[in-house]
Design a protein around this motif. Structure first.
Motif, mmCIF file in Angstrom:
data_model
loop_
_atom_site.group_PDB
_atom_site.id
_atom_site.type_symbol
_atom_site.label_atom_id
_atom_site.label_comp_id
_atom_site.label_asym_id
_atom_site.label_seq_id
_atom_site.Cartn_x
_atom_site.Cartn_y
_atom_site.Cartn_z
ATOM 1 N N ASN A 139 0.840 -1.201 0.000
ATOM 2 C CA ASN A 139 0.000 0.000 0.000
ATOM 3 C C ASN A 139 0.874 1.250 0.000
ATOM 4 O O ASN A 139 1.717 1.420 0.872
ATOM 5 N N ASN A 140 0.653 2.110 -0.979
ATOM 6 C CA ASN A 140 1.376 3.379 -1.035
ATOM 7 C C ASN A 140 0.367 4.488 -0.740
ATOM 8 O O ASN A 140 -0.382 4.923 -1.619
ATOM 9 N N TRP A 141 0.356 4.944 0.523
ATOM 10 C CA TRP A 141 -0.617 5.947 0.924
ATOM 11 C C TRP A 141 -0.340 7.306 0.298
ATOM 12 O O TRP A 141 -1.245 8.133 0.171
ATOM 13 N N ASP A 142 0.869 7.536 -0.137
ATOM 14 C CA ASP A 142 1.162 8.775 -0.855
ATOM 15 C C ASP A 142 0.347 8.835 -2.146
ATOM 16 O O ASP A 142 -0.248 9.873 -2.471
ATOM 17 N N ARG A 143 0.268 7.733 -2.873
ATOM 18 C CA ARG A 143 -0.524 7.703 -4.113
ATOM 19 C C ARG A 143 -2.007 7.893 -3.813
ATOM 20 O O ARG A 143 -2.723 8.579 -4.555
ATOM 21 N N ILE A 144 -2.472 7.285 -2.725
ATOM 22 C CA ILE A 144 -3.884 7.428 -2.353
ATOM 23 C C ILE A 144 -4.188 8.880 -1.981
ATOM 24 O O ILE A 144 -5.216 9.443 -2.407
ATOM 25 N N HIS A 145 -3.300 9.507 -1.215
ATOM 26 C CA HIS A 145 -3.522 10.905 -0.819
ATOM 27 C C HIS A 145 -3.522 11.824 -2.044
ATOM 28 O O HIS A 145 -4.291 12.801 -2.093
ATOM 29 N N ARG A 146 -2.683 11.494 -3.029
ATOM 30 C CA ARG A 146 -2.669 12.304 -4.256
ATOM 31 C C ARG A 146 -3.982 12.137 -5.027
ATOM 32 O O ARG A 146 -4.520 13.115 -5.561
ATOM 33 N N LEU A 147 -4.492 10.911 -5.093
ATOM 34 C CA LEU A 147 -5.774 10.664 -5.753
ATOM 35 C C LEU A 147 -6.895 11.420 -5.042
ATOM 36 O O LEU A 147 -7.782 12.003 -5.678
ATOM 37 N N LYS A 148 -6.835 11.394 -3.710
ATOM 38 C CA LYS A 148 -7.860 12.071 -2.910
ATOM 39 C C LYS A 148 -7.841 13.580 -3.172
ATOM 40 O O LYS A 148 -8.906 14.206 -3.373
ATOM 41 N N LYS A 149 -6.650 14.166 -3.165
ATOM 42 C CA LYS A 149 -6.525 15.605 -3.381
ATOM 43 C C LYS A 149 -7.054 16.000 -4.753
ATOM 44 O O LYS A 149 -7.803 16.988 -4.892
ATOM 45 N N GLU A 150 -6.687 15.225 -5.750
ATOM 46 C CA GLU A 150 -7.137 15.521 -7.116
ATOM 47 C C GLU A 150 -8.656 15.395 -7.236
ATOM 48 O O GLU A 150 -9.319 16.233 -7.852
ATOM 49 N N TRP A 151 -9.209 14.340 -6.633
ATOM 50 C CA TRP A 151 -10.646 14.107 -6.712
ATOM 51 C C TRP A 151 -11.426 15.189 -5.982
ATOM 52 O O TRP A 151 -12.456 15.691 -6.466
ATOM 53 N N GLN A 152 -10.958 15.610 -4.807
ATOM 54 C CA GLN A 152 -11.680 16.602 -4.003
ATOM 55 C C GLN A 152 -11.689 17.981 -4.652
ATOM 56 O O GLN A 152 -12.597 18.778 -4.410
ATOM 57 N N GLN A 153 -10.682 18.255 -5.482
ATOM 58 C CA GLN A 153 -10.673 19.536 -6.192
ATOM 59 C C GLN A 153 -11.852 19.648 -7.154
ATOM 60 O O GLN A 153 -12.391 20.735 -7.373
ATOM 61 N N SER A 154 -12.233 18.504 -7.724
ATOM 62 C CA SER A 154 -13.362 18.486 -8.657
ATOM 63 C C SER A 154 -14.683 18.139 -7.987
ATOM 64 O O SER A 154 -15.753 18.366 -8.555
ATOM 65 N N ASN A 155 -14.610 17.565 -6.778
ATOM 66 C CA ASN A 155 -15.819 17.122 -6.073
ATOM 67 C C ASN A 155 -15.778 17.578 -4.615
ATOM 68 O O ASN A 155 -15.771 16.752 -3.690
ATOM 69 N N PRO A 156 -15.761 18.898 -4.380
ATOM 70 C CA PRO A 156 -15.552 19.409 -3.014
ATOM 71 C C PRO A 156 -16.667 19.063 -2.031
ATOM 72 O O PRO A 156 -16.429 19.062 -0.820
#
Length: 384
Positions: A170-187
């Motif tokens: 599990n690479n939580w850095d990749r998950i956190h990056r996905l989360k940040k990108e997704w939340q920018q479009s889905n706040p």
């Protein structure tokens, strides 16, 4: 005649003991069957999603060092090696839930002797780009394996171990990056629901594969044994070890299989030796396994490490030695008849042939002819 009947008849040339034949038929059943190939795996060099992230790690490591970089992103490197640490709340929160370790007292860091000596590069392998860690210090090598593969538990690792594939961490850095990108479009949407439905079912989005290598002589074989200068043998050892591990990743991706079996090791050693020399060296291969003085077997040789979980009887092991020696002879003849390997496509075709023929077929009196025929059948079959 069915394939099993043919293999049975071939084994009768080695032993009349039905129990031994049954053992070896089960042990040598080929899992690298064309029936297991997924059509999507034909393009073996398509890149895994993690490769872009690791290229960024590699670039950052040029500035602050490999270990300091990876410590930021792989939470396992933020914990020491301690018995039962994997069952603590802090460790489980960090590794399974992605909770920040900033305020965790338990996250005191992985203690290494020489962290600055660790190297990282992104290797173009048979299965695309793969991050490779090279760890010269033997204790550091073991500590990193225990952290990344054993949940930071002080598991015993054999001294002969010189490499490991971390297959899906599990690479939580990749998950956190996905989360940040997704939340920018889905706040105003729920990340938790999205994560469970669209991220969690797709491990490629957050699980990484890593090859970890030591720099000790390959297969516990000295430079003197190989008749080579020490520096050259250490360099060869690293290359063989890397290609050996890449071959295991190839069979996993292409056939969906990787196991603790001598067939896997024959494939992987063939890949490593030919990558270094451009052709197969039977003497090297036999030495690596402990069969340099065949028919005598050197106790402690690598061959005994690949007898499956249940192992083989002493009698069956004696027959296996004969099979492996004959396979080495036939692969050597096969390789010589095709000439030196000049392209990665050619090497891959040869590896696939050794995968798709079972141990007993390769050890048969017509093993060489079968390998050649199989190679020729691949001329227009695979778009490699």
């Amino acid at each position: 005649m069915t394939d099993d009947n043919i293999r049975y008849s071939l084994l009768k040339a080695y032993t009349s003991n039905e129990n031994i034949i049954s053992e070896l038929l089960a042990y040598s059943k080929n899992k690298f069957s064309t029936k297991n190939i997924n059509s999507s795996n034909y393009d073996c060099c398509d890149e895994e999603p993690y490769s872009i992230t690791w290229e960024a790690y590699h670039k950052e490591s040029d500035t602050i060092g490999v270990f300091e970089t990876l410590k930021k992103y792989l939470v396992q490197l933020q914990f020491p090696i301690e018995k039962n640490i994997s069952v603590t709340e802090a460790y489980r929160n960090a590794t399974l839930k992605g909770v920040s370790t900033e305020t965790m007292k338990a996250a005191s860091g992985l203690v290494l002797n020489n962290p600055k000596a660790i190297r990282l590069w992104i290797h173009q392998s048979l299965v695309g780009k793969i991050p490779v860690l090279i760890i010269p210090d033997e204790q550091d090598f073991c500590a990193v394996i225990q952290a990344l593969s054993c949940k930071n538990e002080p598991e015993h690792l054999p001294k002969s171990m010189g490499a490991a594939i971390i297959n899906g961490i599990n690479n939580w850095d990749r998950i956190h990056r996905l989360k940040k990108e997704w939340q920018q479009s889905n706040p105003f949407e729920s990340w938790g629901s999205y994560f469970k439905e669209y991220i969690l079912p797709h491990p490629k989005l957050y699980k990484d594969k890593i090859i970890v290598l030591s720099t000790k002589p390959y297969s516990n074989t000295t430079a003197k044994n190989m008749n080579l200068p020490l520096t050259q043998w250490i360099d060869y050892s690293l290359q063989i070890r890397l290609e050996h591990e890449c071959a295991h990743l190839f069979t996993l991706k292409y056939f969906g299989q990787m196991a603790n079996n001598i067939h896997d090791e024959i494939i992987a050693d063939y890949a490593g030796i030919t990558k270094v020399l451009g052709q197969f060296n039977k003497e090297w291969f036999l030495y690596f396994l402990g069969l340099e003085n065949y028919p005598q077997y050197r106790k402690g040789g690598r061959l005994e490490n690949y007898l499956s979980d249940k192992g083989l009887s002493t009698e069956a092991f004696e027959v296996l030695l004969k099979l492996v020696k004959k396979i080495a002879d036939n692969i050597s003849e096969f390789d010589k008849s095709l000439g030196p390997i000049t392209t990665s496509k050619d090497q891959l075709k040869r590896i696939i042939c050794i995968c798709e023929l079972d141990l007993i077929t390769m050890a048969s009196p017509k093993g060489f002819q079968n390998l050649i025929a199989h190679y020729k059948s691949k001329e227009n079959e695979l778009a490699l």
